[in-house]
Enzyme design. Structure first.
Site, short mmCIF file in Angstrom:
data_model
loop_
_atom_site.label_atom_id
_atom_site.label_comp_id
_atom_site.label_asym_id
_atom_site.label_seq_id
_atom_site.Cartn_x
_atom_site.Cartn_y
_atom_site.Cartn_z
N GLU A 47 -9.55 -2.35 27.08
CA GLU A 47 -10.19 -1.17 26.80
C GLU A 47 -10.86 -1.03 25.41
OE1 GLU A 47 -7.64 2.39 26.99
OE2 GLU A 47 -9.26 3.76 26.49
N ASP A 51 -5.13 -1.99 29.44
CA ASP A 51 -5.27 -0.89 28.64
C ASP A 51 -3.83 -1.00 27.98
OD1 ASP A 51 -5.64 2.54 29.59
OD2 ASP A 51 -4.96 1.52 27.77
N ILE A 87 -2.72 1.08 25.65
CA ILE A 87 -1.92 2.57 25.56
C ILE A 87 -2.44 3.18 26.61
CG2 ILE A 87 -1.24 4.41 24.62
CD1 ILE A 87 -0.77 2.87 21.84
N ASP A 88 -2.10 3.25 27.85
CA ASP A 88 -2.63 4.23 28.68
C ASP A 88 -2.02 5.75 28.59
OD1 ASP A 88 -4.58 4.78 30.66
OD2 ASP A 88 -2.99 4.99 32.02
N THR A 93 -3.21 7.87 25.62
CA THR A 93 -3.29 7.99 24.16
C THR A 93 -3.03 9.29 23.74
OG1 THR A 93 -4.64 5.95 24.10
CG2 THR A 93 -4.76 7.36 22.25
N ASP A 153 -7.66 1.58 33.49
CA ASP A 153 -6.72 2.57 33.58
C ASP A 153 -6.03 2.40 35.05
OD1 ASP A 153 -8.98 5.35 32.20
OD2 ASP A 153 -7.33 4.13 31.33
C1 LIP Z 1 -6.52 7.93 29.76
C2 LIP Z 1 -6.25 8.18 31.39
C3 LIP Z 1 -6.13 9.48 31.91
C4 LIP Z 1 -7.26 10.20 31.48
C5 LIP Z 1 -7.42 10.26 29.73
C6 LIP Z 1 -7.78 8.80 29.37
P1 LIP Z 1 -6.63 6.22 27.92
O1 LIP Z 1 -6.72 6.69 29.52
O2 LIP Z 1 -5.17 7.36 31.71
O3 LIP Z 1 -6.06 9.58 33.17
O4 LIP Z 1 -7.30 11.60 31.82
O5 LIP Z 1 -8.63 10.94 29.74
O6 LIP Z 1 -9.06 8.14 30.10
O7 LIP Z 1 -7.65 6.59 27.09
O8 LIP Z 1 -5.24 7.07 27.56
O9 LIP Z 1 -6.32 4.71 28.15
#
Ligand code: LIP
Length: 291
Positions: free
Chosen positions: A69, A89, A91-92, A94, A219
């Site tokens: 990412e 990813d 940190i999914d 964030t 993601d």
């Molecule tokens: C997040 C996604 C989440 C979405 C956020 C963001 P990140 O990924 O996991 O579902 O709602 O907008 O895309 O940016 O935290 O890796």
């Protein structure tokens, strides 16, 4: 069929090691910068953890390729080839990480010949390690996972996300989708703020479906195989074959529920992950033939 088990175990071990950095930072003050919108956040920890993960993998498997990412955010193109590729990813969730909302995951998928061989989602605040290897089942902390098998949409808990988009078109499309599902009715709609952990709830049977428009391949690449190996189905929001680069997904307990959701919700086209960044197309259309 090649055995990727040692690669999977390596992925699990580096996810656990990297989680210690994330967890320490979770409790500390953070420097936040914005990416695509006022709700699309990134921190120094996201960038640092991705570099650590890629460096550890490259050291072990020098010929492998990466889709990360934060590497993409720094300008790298998304290109999934037949080569062994790690889709990361760091940190999914964030926004959750910044706010200390306790759903934050490291997501790592491994693809060869454009086929995902295994996926790892470590929900690190909860200490829940989800993983799956193609043809060998899905697991949570070593225990087998099974999707609910629910076929009646009116008996479903559905997970989704509003995502980082804040333009009127995206927001009206997504809120209309939630309205349409609630009016069916479904039993409930939930959102945890991390696509990877959201989708893993379908693998546990705790939710019966997850859908999203606008997320990215990193993601969901890992959680998609976790759902499939738990007996769930994953497809595009238009009912066609799942395409992790399309930025549209439905994961569900059954084909019947997935198709029902596909008929109810509307999508808005966004640039594919593997498209030239300058060709952004946004606009609500009845991608599923809905006006
Ligand atoms: C997040 C996604 C989440 C979405 C956020 C963001 P990140 O990924 O996991 O579902 O709602 O907008 O895309 O940016 O935290 O890796």
């Amino acid at each position: 069929m090649a055995d990727w088990t040692s690669y999977l175990n390596f992925g699990i071990s580096i996810a656990k090691q990297a989680s210690e950095i994330v967890l320490t930072a979770f409790h500390q003050q953070k420097e936040v910068t914005l990416k695509s919108s006022p709700a699309d956040l990134v921190t120094e920890t996201d960038q640092r953890v991705e570099k650590i993960l890629i460096s550890a993998i490259r050291n072990q498997y020098p010929q492998h390729r990466f889709i990360g990412e934060e590497s993409v955010a720094a300008g790298e193109r998304v290109e999934l080839t037949d080569s062994p590729t790690w889709i990361i990813d760091p940190i999914d969730g964030t926004v959750n990480f910044v706010h200390r909302f306790p759903f934050v995951a490291i997501s790592i998928a491994f693809s060869v010949n454009k086929q995902t061989e295994f996926g790892i989602v470590y929900s690190l605040v909860e200490d829940k390690m989800f993983h799956a290897q193609r043809g060998r089942g899905a697991f949570l902390n070593g225990q087998p996972l099974h999707a609910s098998g629910q076929e009646d949409i009116n008996r479903c808990v559905v997970v989704t996300e509003i995502g980082a988009e804040r333009d009127d078109l995206a927001l009206s499309t997504m809120t209309t989708n939630i309205f349409r599902l609630l009016k069916l009715p479904v039993h409930g709609v939930r959102a945890l703020g991390t696509a990877a952990v959201d989708m893993c709830q379908v693998a546990t049977g705790g939710a019966d479906a997850y859908y999203h428009i606008g997320m990215h391949c990193w993601d969901i690449a890992a959680s998609a195989i976790i759902v499939q190996e738990a007996g769930g189905v994953v497809m595009d929001t238009d009912g066609s074959k799942f395409d992790m680069m399309s930025r549209r997904v439905i994961a569900a307990s059954s084909t019947a529920v997935a198709h029902h959701i596909s008929q109810v919700i509307q999508a808005f086209p966004c640039r594919r992950d593997d498209e030239d960044p300058s060709k952004c197309v946004c606009g609500a259309t009845g991608v599923n033939g809905l006006s």
